[in-house]
Write a protein that holds these residues in place. Structure first.
Motif, mmCIF file in Angstrom:
data_model
loop_
_atom_site.group_PDB
_atom_site.id
_atom_site.type_symbol
_atom_site.label_atom_id
_atom_site.label_comp_id
_atom_site.label_asym_id
_atom_site.label_seq_id
_atom_site.Cartn_x
_atom_site.Cartn_y
_atom_site.Cartn_z
ATOM 1 N N GLY A 82 1.245 73.397 -35.823
ATOM 2 C CA GLY A 82 0.552 72.305 -36.500
ATOM 3 C C GLY A 82 -0.955 72.244 -36.172
ATOM 4 N N THR A 86 -4.213 70.914 -26.929
ATOM 5 C CA THR A 86 -4.368 69.702 -26.062
ATOM 6 C C THR A 86 -4.006 70.003 -24.520
ATOM 7 O OG1 THR A 86 -3.369 68.479 -27.873
ATOM 8 C CG2 THR A 86 -2.919 67.496 -25.798
ATOM 9 N N ARG A 123 -3.954 68.924 -31.126
ATOM 10 C CA ARG A 123 -2.698 69.839 -31.053
ATOM 11 C C ARG A 123 -2.260 70.404 -30.111
ATOM 12 N NH1 ARG A 123 -2.116 66.490 -34.597
ATOM 13 N NH2 ARG A 123 -0.882 66.364 -36.732
ATOM 14 N N LYS A 126 5.291 71.046 -26.007
ATOM 15 C CA LYS A 126 5.208 69.573 -26.156
ATOM 16 C C LYS A 126 4.985 68.949 -24.845
ATOM 17 C CE LYS A 126 8.174 66.102 -28.632
ATOM 18 N NZ LYS A 126 8.785 65.572 -27.817
ATOM 19 N N SER A 179 1.927 69.002 -23.128
ATOM 20 C CA SER A 179 0.674 68.430 -23.872
ATOM 21 C C SER A 179 0.965 66.528 -23.486
ATOM 22 C CB SER A 179 1.029 68.448 -25.426
ATOM 23 O OG SER A 179 0.505 69.736 -25.640
#
Ligand code: VGL
Ligand code: ZN
Length: 196
Positions: free
Chosen positions: A23, A148, A174, A178, A181
């Motif tokens: 993304g 991130t 971004r 996941k 981050s």
């Protein structure tokens, strides 16, 4: 002077790039919008020589994602990315860079990586960003960009330790992973970064 630093928003970190951040490209338009609110806009560029130590391809029998130790520092091995003066290290075409006053290059020394826009990972050399901001009497800085969990995080944390009031615009960042981050957001917050 309202100041924005755009971290490592480069072709290799967005769709189709060699180190694509999921993304990553979706923050370009929101950044084009918020950029209008700032008097001073700076950008960092990851800027590696071809033979950079962080590229897995430069080590025998190593793979992308392996962690090696170089002079006491852990170094994650990445795919080749953001090689100096290549398409991958350019800003995305759709990013409005007309107001970018200065570009700070980092990671340009072969033997050491630099996640932060302020210092290399060993904190040996400064990029000159702090001095530049202090000369302009800047006290508060907002950050956007990638990634991130790596360069954005280390840049924001160094910004705090350099004494700047530091904010991160969370709709304009971004991460690569996941979980890391989420951890990065918590770490930034605990060190005094304001997430807005
Ligand atoms: C970055 C990994 C390697 C980043 C740069 O910009 O977050 N991540 N080099
Ligand atoms: Zn890099």
């Amino acid at each position: 002077m309202k100041t924005l630093v755009i971290v490592d928003l480069q072709n290799d970190f967005i769709n189709g790039g060699s180190l694509e951040v999921p993304g990553g490209e979706s923050i370009i338009e929101p950044i084009n919008v918020v950029i209008k609110n700032y008097d001073l806009v700076l950008a960092t560029k990851d800027w590696h020589p071809k033979d950079h130590v962080s590229f897995a391809s430069n080590h025998k029998n190593k793979n992308i994602g392996d962690i090696i130790n170089i002079n006491g520092l852990d170094q994650v091995l990445w795919p080749d990315h953001c090689v100096q003066n290549t398409f991958g290290s350019d800003f995305p075409k759709s990013l409005n860079i007309s107001n970018v006053k200065k570009v700070i290059h980092k990671g340009s020394e072969k033997h050491i990586d630099s996640y932060s826009g302020f210092f290399d990972n060993g904190k040996i050399k400064s990029t000159g960003l702090s001095d530049y901001l202090r000369k302009k009497k800047i006290k508060k800085i907002d950050y956007v960009g990638l990634a991130t969990d790596y360069c954005l995080k280390y840049t924001a944390i160094d910004s705090i330790s350099e004494g700047f009031k530091t904010r991160v615009l969370v709709h304009c960042i971004r991460g690569i992973d996941k979980k890391s981050s989420e951890l990065a957001l918590n770490e930034m917050k605990s060190k005094g970064v304001e997430l807005i």
